[in-house]
Design an enzyme around this catalytic site. Structure first.
Site, short mmCIF file in Angstrom:
data_model
loop_
_atom_site.label_atom_id
_atom_site.label_comp_id
_atom_site.label_asym_id
_atom_site.label_seq_id
_atom_site.Cartn_x
_atom_site.Cartn_y
_atom_site.Cartn_z
N ALA A 146 0.88 -1.17 0.00
CA ALA A 146 0.00 0.00 0.00
C ALA A 146 0.91 1.22 0.00
CB ALA A 146 -0.91 -0.01 1.22
N ILE A 147 1.62 1.37 -1.11
CA ILE A 147 2.56 2.49 -1.24
C ILE A 147 1.75 3.79 -1.33
CG2 ILE A 147 4.45 3.48 -2.64
CD1 ILE A 147 5.13 0.68 -1.52
N ASN B 10 3.75 4.96 -16.81
CA ASN B 10 2.50 4.67 -16.12
C ASN B 10 1.97 5.96 -15.49
OD1 ASN B 10 1.02 3.89 -13.46
ND2 ASN B 10 0.97 2.00 -14.66
N LEU C 39 0.98 5.21 -4.24
CA LEU C 39 1.42 5.95 -5.43
C LEU C 39 2.26 7.18 -5.13
CD1 LEU C 39 -1.77 5.55 -7.64
CD2 LEU C 39 0.42 4.43 -7.94
N GLY D 238 2.73 -12.24 -10.74
CA GLY D 238 3.52 -13.33 -10.18
C GLY D 238 4.54 -13.98 -11.08
N CYS E 133 -5.47 1.21 -9.16
CA CYS E 133 -4.69 1.10 -7.93
C CYS E 133 -5.63 1.04 -6.73
CB CYS E 133 -3.74 2.27 -7.76
SG CYS E 133 -2.76 2.02 -6.27
C1 FMN Z 1 5.32 -2.24 -4.60
C2 FMN Z 1 4.40 -2.21 -5.80
C3 FMN Z 1 4.09 -0.99 -6.39
C4 FMN Z 1 3.23 -0.92 -7.49
N1 FMN Z 1 2.95 0.29 -8.07
C5 FMN Z 1 2.17 0.35 -9.17
C6 FMN Z 1 1.94 1.59 -9.85
O1 FMN Z 1 2.47 2.65 -9.47
N2 FMN Z 1 1.12 1.60 -10.92
C7 FMN Z 1 0.55 0.45 -11.40
O2 FMN Z 1 -0.18 0.51 -12.39
N3 FMN Z 1 0.76 -0.74 -10.80
C8 FMN Z 1 1.56 -0.82 -9.70
N4 FMN Z 1 1.80 -2.05 -9.11
C9 FMN Z 1 1.18 -3.27 -9.66
C10 FMN Z 1 2.15 -4.05 -10.55
O3 FMN Z 1 2.55 -3.28 -11.66
C11 FMN Z 1 1.53 -5.37 -11.04
O4 FMN Z 1 0.38 -5.07 -11.80
C12 FMN Z 1 1.13 -6.30 -9.93
O5 FMN Z 1 2.02 -6.20 -8.85
C13 FMN Z 1 1.03 -7.76 -10.37
O6 FMN Z 1 2.28 -8.26 -10.83
P1 FMN Z 1 3.33 -9.07 -9.90
O7 FMN Z 1 2.58 -10.11 -9.18
O8 FMN Z 1 4.35 -9.58 -10.85
O9 FMN Z 1 3.91 -8.04 -8.93
C14 FMN Z 1 2.66 -2.12 -8.00
C15 FMN Z 1 2.99 -3.34 -7.40
C16 FMN Z 1 3.86 -3.40 -6.33
C17 FMN Z 1 4.19 -4.74 -5.73
#
Ligand code: FMN
Ligand code: FAD
Ligand code: FES
Lengths: 301, 260
Positions: A70-71, A99, A73, A243, A129
């Site tokens: 829960a950054i 993005n 953004l 994932g 988000c």
């Molecule tokens: C720490 C973190 C920050 C993220 N920040 C964004 C973001 O700024 N914008 C966005 O569209 N998705 C964001 N995501 C989502 C990822 O781009 C991705 O869609 C999601 O984590 C699923 O992929 P993964 O399981 O490989 O992490 C974030 C994910 C993580 C873990």
């Protein structure tokens, strides 16, 4: 030499492997580990019209086979981004996908207008988000709102746009169709799945934001299923994520119908993941005598 | 000074107090390591994906070894505690900024450690030995299990506070400082948040700089995810908001610069 090139909305990528937004900064931090020249694209952290502080900490927590974040953004705002991050990425022979996040349609449009004159290849619009109170996901959970914002963004963007879809909906194909109808050039999915963790010793939420987005290997089967469903519902290309830890994972997404793939949380676990996925894909093509990687896209019906 | 992830090898491991382990690892990361920096240690169990940040306790450049001293706090550290000599261990490093040793040269220095914040102060004491006007190490323990005590005695004057009063001053590090009438021109410290808050206030009253090492939940450890931030007094140069990344801009901060 096997052909790993893919094309999305007229943009050619040297291979399908990208970084998932928010997990790779603007590439600077991971450039120490991975040669950015070998990636299909770098997708940057969400950027808004003005700097955002983000949420209080703790912002991240580990969960079984995954993590919650829960950054909120946090970002430095589009002006700093244009001055600092785009010139950094331009040094590399990779595509740049920026993005974009916002709290209102006008926020998004302001960023998109500023990016339109920048040397970037595509924009990815984050309407999904789960970690910000206003905007963000609201657009991603209602097909009419998604249609509207896609249309507005499309009007101003000079580069092709990718709408990033949320998995936190009953029927993701409905959202995909709305974005396609409004002119989106491509789709990316999935964003994180809303989750919660409780610290039983403190009798409190583990994240300051109470809820967070689940990502990592734990969500991969859900993501593959959604990519498959969306690929069968729309004609525009898909960038699949959720994932991905290896070339095998990435290939699952492609066979389900994704043209591109993105590595997210697994960058944190193994900073070399993107490079290894590229290499593993080439090895797979060699072993399976696949001439063009595009031949496997959506091959599982 | 580039970062990398590599497979290190356990050189030795000992249980030195209840739940506290002392491990030396063979790793090329030792070459560039500095006191106050940390490494990310990865469990093998793939249900626990994220790296565990652990401070560097001692550096042996000659033999390419790093020492880490950690408390078993959950699944990951429990796994590490079972490792034996010659076992492989995945590490990423070296991370963070470390203590600004040059600022302490020729000065009267307090090196303060509380609980599991004690380990990083050891290499700090070692590298400052002979370079300061006076070094007083003040360590706060729970009870009479005084892990690393003998190591510190080699490098500086040592004062001990225990919560249960079994050894040294009964109370915390600040009680020991006032009881012994100690004074300093600069402070380096690592320990639990209440201790760091009290030190921040103490340093402000004495108008001396205090460099404190902070902790936060981390995911990437390299500055990319923005998970591990601390609120800062001024707008941060990188984030352009009042938040700095502990894994990259820290973990050591001038107490006056952070809102804790
Ligand atoms: C720490 C973190 C920050 C993220 N920040 C964004 C973001 O700024 N914008 C966005 O569209 N998705 C964001 N995501 C989502 C990822 O781009 C991705 O869609 C999601 O984590 C699923 O992929 P993964 O399981 O490989 O992490 C974030 C994910 C993580 C873990
Ligand atoms: C810069 C830094 C230096 C550290 N140095 C040391 C050290 O030298 N010795 C030592 O014993 N401990 C140290 N810690 C704390 C150590 O990281 C945690 O105790 C450890 O991560 C716990 O992991 P676990 O799997 O045993 O616990 P679990 O509770 O199972 O861990 C679950 C998740 O939470 C994270 N986590 C849990 N506690 C903490 C914490 N206190 N800080 C940050 N993340 C946490 C873990 O990394 C993991 O991702 C340090 C922390 C930081 C941030
Ligand atoms: S842990 Fe990712 S920015 Fe510090």
């Amino acid at each position: 030499m096997k052909d790993t090139k893919i094309e999305i909305a007229g943009v050619t990528f040297k291979n399908p492997v990208m970084t998932a937004s928010g997990t790779f900064g603007s590439g600077m931090e991971y450039a120490e580990f991975v040669d950015l020249n070998c990636l299909g694209a770098v997708v940057t952290k969400g950027v808004a019209n003005v700097p955002w502080e983000g949420n209080p900490t703790p912002r991240v927590q580990e969960t079984y086979g995954g993590m919650l974040n829960a950054i909120g953004l946090q970002n430095p705002g589009i002006d700093v981004f244009i001055e600092r991050d785009i010139p950094f990425l331009k040094q590399f022979d990779t595509k740049i996908i920026v993005n974009v996040c916002g709290r209102s349609v006008s926020d998004y449009v302001e960023v998109v207008e500023k990016l339109s004159d920048q040397p970037i290849d595509m924009m990815e619009i984050n309407v999904s988000c789960p970690n910000v109170k206003h905007g963000g996901i609201a657009f991603g959970q209602n097909p009419d709102a998604l249609f509207e914002i896609t249309k507005e963004v499309k009007k101003k963007a000079k580069q092709p746009i990718i709408m990033k879809l949320s998995p936190n909906v009953t029927d993701i194909t409905e959202m995909a169709k709305a974005a396609e109808a409004a002119g989106s050039d491509a789709l990316s999915l999935i964003n994180t799945i809303t989750g919660m963790k409780i610290d039983i010793y403190k009798r409190a939420f583990a994240l300051a934001n109470k809820t967070g987005g689940l990502s990592g290997p734990a969500i991969k089967p859900v993501a593959v299923r959604m990519v498959y469903q969306v690929a069968n519902a729309v004609k525009i290309p898909i960038i699949g994520m959720g994932g991905i830890a290896s070339a095998e994972d990435a290939l699952e997404f492609m066979m389900a119908g994704a043209t591109g793939v993105a590595v997210g949380a697994m960058n944190f676990v193994n900073p070399y993941t993107t490079r290894e996925v590229v290499k593993g894909m080439e090895d797979f093509m060699e072993a399976q005598k696949i001439e063009k990687i595009t031949d496997i896209i959506g091959c599982v019906k | 000074m580039s970062k990398k992830k590599e497979q290190a090898v356990v050189y030795s491991q000992q249980n030195i107090a209840t739940g506290i382990y002392d491990m030396w690892i063979q790793t090329s990361l030792a070459k560039d390591a500095k006191p106050g920096q940390f490494i990310s240690v990865y469990p093998q169990d793939k249900s626990t994906l994220l790296p565990r940040p652990i401070s560097i306790c001692e550096i042996d450049k000659e033999n390419s070894r790093l020492r880490i001293v950690y408390r078993v706090a959950g699944k990951g550290t429990a796994e590490f505690s079972g490792y034996q000599k010659a076992d492989k261990i995945d590490v990423l490093g070296t991370l963070g900024n470390g203590f600004p040793l040059e600022k302490a040269e020729g000065k009267r220095v307090f090196l303060i450690g509380g609980g599991i914040g004690i380990p990083p102060m050891l290499e700090t004491a070692k590298q400052l030995a002979g370079k300061t006007k006076e070094t007083n190490v003040i360590l706060g323990y729970r009870n009479s299990e005084l892990f690393l005590k003998e190591d510190f005695e080699k490098y500086a004057n040592l004062f001990i506070a225990t919560e249960d009063g079994s050894v040294g001053t009964k109370g915390n590090v600040l009680t020991a400082i006032s009881e012994k009438g100690l004074e300093a021109d600069i402070i380096f410290a690592c320990g639990p948040m209440p201790m760091l808050r009290a030190l921040k206030q103490y340093a402000a009253e004495k108008q001396i700089p205090a460099y404190i090492s902070l902790e936060e939940r981390m995911a990437c450890g390299v500055g990319a995810c923005l998970g591990c931030v601390v609120k800062t007094r001024e707008v941060d140069h990188h984030s352009h908001v009042k938040n700095a990344r502990i894994c990259t801009d820290g973990p050591v901060y001038l107490a006056d610069d952070v809102e804790i």
